[in-house]
Design a protein around this motif. Structure first.
Motif, mmCIF file in Angstrom:
data_model
loop_
_atom_site.group_PDB
_atom_site.id
_atom_site.type_symbol
_atom_site.label_atom_id
_atom_site.label_comp_id
_atom_site.label_asym_id
_atom_site.label_seq_id
_atom_site.Cartn_x
_atom_site.Cartn_y
_atom_site.Cartn_z
ATOM 1 N N ARG A 96 -74.318 -37.540 64.839
ATOM 2 C CA ARG A 96 -73.346 -36.525 64.466
ATOM 3 C C ARG A 96 -73.422 -36.348 62.962
ATOM 4 O O ARG A 96 -73.633 -37.312 62.227
ATOM 5 C CB ARG A 96 -71.954 -36.996 64.897
ATOM 6 N N ALA A 97 -73.227 -35.111 62.489
ATOM 7 C CA ALA A 97 -73.157 -34.810 61.061
ATOM 8 C C ALA A 97 -71.774 -34.259 60.763
ATOM 9 O O ALA A 97 -71.298 -33.353 61.452
ATOM 10 C CB ALA A 97 -74.225 -33.798 60.664
ATOM 11 N N VAL A 98 -71.133 -34.830 59.738
ATOM 12 C CA VAL A 98 -69.774 -34.441 59.384
ATOM 13 C C VAL A 98 -69.697 -34.282 57.873
ATOM 14 O O VAL A 98 -70.137 -35.166 57.126
ATOM 15 C CB VAL A 98 -68.760 -35.513 59.853
ATOM 16 N N LEU A 102 -75.832 -33.911 66.786
ATOM 17 C CA LEU A 102 -77.248 -33.782 66.464
ATOM 18 C C LEU A 102 -78.074 -34.228 67.660
ATOM 19 O O LEU A 102 -77.680 -35.133 68.391
ATOM 20 C CB LEU A 102 -77.607 -34.649 65.255
ATOM 21 N N SER A 103 -79.216 -33.575 67.827
ATOM 22 C CA SER A 103 -80.144 -34.023 68.858
ATOM 23 C C SER A 103 -81.558 -33.619 68.479
ATOM 24 O O SER A 103 -81.776 -32.697 67.705
ATOM 25 C CB SER A 103 -79.774 -33.456 70.233
ATOM 26 N N ILE A 104 -82.487 -34.332 69.041
ATOM 27 C CA ILE A 104 -83.900 -34.029 68.834
ATOM 28 C C ILE A 104 -84.233 -32.764 69.617
ATOM 29 O O ILE A 104 -83.809 -32.611 70.768
ATOM 30 C CB ILE A 104 -84.766 -35.217 69.301
ATOM 31 N N PRO A 105 -84.991 -31.832 69.009
ATOM 32 C CA PRO A 105 -85.367 -30.619 69.746
ATOM 33 C C PRO A 105 -86.186 -30.960 70.991
ATOM 34 O O PRO A 105 -86.912 -31.963 71.021
ATOM 35 C CB PRO A 105 -86.238 -29.840 68.752
ATOM 36 N N VAL A 106 -86.055 -30.119 71.986
ATOM 37 C CA VAL A 106 -86.805 -30.295 73.228
ATOM 38 C C VAL A 106 -88.303 -30.397 72.935
ATOM 39 O O VAL A 106 -89.016 -31.214 73.526
ATOM 40 C CB VAL A 106 -86.514 -29.131 74.213
ATOM 41 N N GLU A 107 -88.786 -29.582 71.978
ATOM 42 C CA GLU A 107 -90.206 -29.558 71.638
ATOM 43 C C GLU A 107 -90.705 -30.893 71.088
ATOM 44 O O GLU A 107 -91.902 -31.166 71.083
ATOM 45 C CB GLU A 107 -90.485 -28.462 70.592
ATOM 46 N N MET A 108 -89.772 -31.728 70.636
ATOM 47 C CA MET A 108 -90.137 -33.044 70.103
ATOM 48 C C MET A 108 -89.724 -34.167 71.051
ATOM 49 O O MET A 108 -89.687 -35.331 70.672
ATOM 50 C CB MET A 108 -89.501 -33.250 68.720
ATOM 51 N N GLY A 109 -89.364 -33.802 72.293
ATOM 52 C CA GLY A 109 -89.050 -34.813 73.295
ATOM 53 C C GLY A 109 -87.574 -35.114 73.469
ATOM 54 O O GLY A 109 -87.213 -35.998 74.229
ATOM 55 N N ASN A 119 -80.146 -29.691 64.823
ATOM 56 C CA ASN A 119 -81.055 -30.669 64.232
ATOM 57 C C ASN A 119 -81.188 -30.398 62.741
ATOM 58 O O ASN A 119 -80.791 -29.328 62.262
ATOM 59 C CB ASN A 119 -82.414 -30.648 64.952
ATOM 60 N N PRO A 120 -81.708 -31.348 61.977
ATOM 61 C CA PRO A 120 -81.803 -31.183 60.530
ATOM 62 C C PRO A 120 -82.588 -29.945 60.104
ATOM 63 O O PRO A 120 -82.255 -29.320 59.093
ATOM 64 C CB PRO A 120 -82.495 -32.465 60.062
ATOM 65 N N GLU A 121 -83.597 -29.558 60.872
ATOM 66 C CA GLU A 121 -84.395 -28.397 60.505
ATOM 67 C C GLU A 121 -83.568 -27.114 60.612
ATOM 68 O O GLU A 121 -83.682 -26.213 59.767
ATOM 69 C CB GLU A 121 -85.666 -28.316 61.361
ATOM 70 N N GLN A 122 -82.723 -27.015 61.625
ATOM 71 C CA GLN A 122 -81.847 -25.846 61.753
ATOM 72 C C GLN A 122 -80.848 -25.798 60.599
ATOM 73 O O GLN A 122 -80.583 -24.720 60.044
ATOM 74 C CB GLN A 122 -81.095 -25.877 63.086
ATOM 75 N N LEU A 123 -80.300 -26.940 60.241
ATOM 76 C CA LEU A 123 -79.341 -26.987 59.142
ATOM 77 C C LEU A 123 -80.017 -26.616 57.822
ATOM 78 O O LEU A 123 -79.456 -25.867 57.013
ATOM 79 C CB LEU A 123 -78.698 -28.373 59.056
ATOM 80 N N PHE A 124 -81.216 -27.112 57.608
ATOM 81 C CA PHE A 124 -81.981 -26.788 56.403
ATOM 82 C C PHE A 124 -82.302 -25.292 56.375
ATOM 83 O O PHE A 124 -82.173 -24.635 55.337
ATOM 84 C CB PHE A 124 -83.258 -27.630 56.353
ATOM 85 N N ALA A 125 -82.705 -24.742 57.520
ATOM 86 C CA ALA A 125 -83.037 -23.315 57.604
ATOM 87 C C ALA A 125 -81.814 -22.461 57.268
ATOM 88 O O ALA A 125 -81.923 -21.484 56.514
ATOM 89 C CB ALA A 125 -83.573 -22.972 58.999
ATOM 90 N N ALA A 126 -80.660 -22.802 57.807
ATOM 91 C CA ALA A 126 -79.444 -22.039 57.542
ATOM 92 C C ALA A 126 -79.083 -22.106 56.058
ATOM 93 O O ALA A 126 -78.751 -21.085 55.440
ATOM 94 C CB ALA A 126 -78.293 -22.559 58.394
ATOM 95 N N VAL A 183 -82.109 -12.566 55.162
ATOM 96 C CA VAL A 183 -83.124 -13.605 54.973
ATOM 97 C C VAL A 183 -83.116 -14.507 56.203
ATOM 98 O O VAL A 183 -82.069 -15.025 56.594
ATOM 99 C CB VAL A 183 -82.860 -14.443 53.705
ATOM 100 N N THR A 184 -84.279 -14.677 56.793
ATOM 101 C CA THR A 184 -84.453 -15.595 57.915
ATOM 102 C C THR A 184 -85.382 -16.708 57.462
ATOM 103 O O THR A 184 -86.484 -16.434 56.989
ATOM 104 C CB THR A 184 -85.064 -14.871 59.134
ATOM 105 N N ALA A 185 -84.936 -17.932 57.582
ATOM 106 C CA ALA A 185 -85.768 -19.085 57.215
ATOM 107 C C ALA A 185 -86.261 -19.758 58.488
ATOM 108 O O ALA A 185 -85.474 -20.058 59.383
ATOM 109 C CB ALA A 185 -84.978 -20.083 56.370
ATOM 110 N N GLU A 186 -87.565 -19.938 58.557
ATOM 111 C CA GLU A 186 -88.185 -20.667 59.663
ATOM 112 C C GLU A 186 -88.669 -21.991 59.088
ATOM 113 O O GLU A 186 -89.509 -22.004 58.191
ATOM 114 C CB GLU A 186 -89.362 -19.873 60.223
ATOM 115 N N VAL A 187 -88.132 -23.083 59.590
ATOM 116 C CA VAL A 187 -88.491 -24.412 59.094
ATOM 117 C C VAL A 187 -89.232 -25.157 60.191
ATOM 118 O O VAL A 187 -88.688 -25.396 61.265
ATOM 119 C CB VAL A 187 -87.241 -25.206 58.646
ATOM 120 N N GLY A 188 -90.479 -25.471 59.916
ATOM 121 C CA GLY A 188 -91.296 -26.218 60.866
ATOM 122 C C GLY A 188 -91.421 -27.666 60.436
ATOM 123 O O GLY A 188 -91.421 -27.978 59.252
#
Length: 137
Positions: A18-20, A30-37, A44-51, A77-82
Motif C-alpha cells: 500500500r502507498a499512503v 499496490l500490485s504487480i502488473p499482470v504483464e509481470m506476473g 503500481n509505481p510505474e503508473q504513479l510515476f507516469a501520472a 501530456v501522456t506519459a508512458e513508463v516502461g
C-alpha cells in the motif's frame, strides 16, 4: 536548492502493499502488473510515476507557453513508463506524448516542448539516467 514543498509518502510491502501520503490524499493498494506476473488489482509505481511526470511536464509546458505568450492551456501530456530488465536489475524508459492545441504550428510547439523538457523537474531528475522520448502529436 531550497525546497518550496516536500511530498511525503510511505509504501509498505513493496509492489504488493500500500502507498499512503502523509496528508492521506493518496491511499492506494499496490500490485504487480499482470504483464509481470502479478494480479494487477492495484496500481503500481510505474503508473504513479507516469501520472506525476505527465502532470509535471504539462505544468512546465504551461510555464514556457506563458513566457512565450503562447496559449497551450488545451495541451495534453501522456506519459508512458516502461520497465524492463537492465543488467542485473531493472530500468525504466519514458515516452512523453504531447498533444498540442489546434492551431499551434508544429515549429512553435516543438520549441515549447523542448523548453519544457529543460524546465520540468522530472525531466531534470531523469536526464542522463533513463531514455525519454518526446513525441508531439
Amino acid at each position: 536548492m531550497d525546497a518550496l514543498y516536500t511530498a511525503v509518502a510511505t509504501a509498505t510491502h513493496g509492489r504488493e502493499g500500500r502507498a499512503v501520503s502523509s496528508d492521506g490524499k493518496i491511499d492506494l493498494p499496490l500490485s504487480i502488473p499482470v504483464e509481470m506476473g502479478g494480479n494487477g488489482r492495484g496500481t503500481n509505481p510505474e503508473q504513479l510515476f507516469a501520472a506525476g511526470y505527465a502532470a509535471c511536464f504539462g505544468s512546465a509546458l504551461g510555464l514556457v507557453g506563458r513566457q512565450a505568450k503562447v496559449d497551450v492551456t488545451d495541451a495534453a501530456v501522456t506519459a508512458e513508463v516502461g520497465i524492463g530488465k537492465q543488467g542485473e536489475g531493472f530500468g525504466l524508459q519514458v515516452t512523453l506524448r504531447v498533444e498540442l492545441p489546434d492551431g499551434l504550428d508544429q515549429e512553435t510547439g516543438r520549441k515549447l516542448v523542448e523548453q519544457a523538457h529543460q524546465v520540468c523537474p522530472y525531466s531534470n531528475a531523469t536526464r542522463g539516467n533513463i531514455e525519454v522520448d518526446l513525441v508531439i502529436e
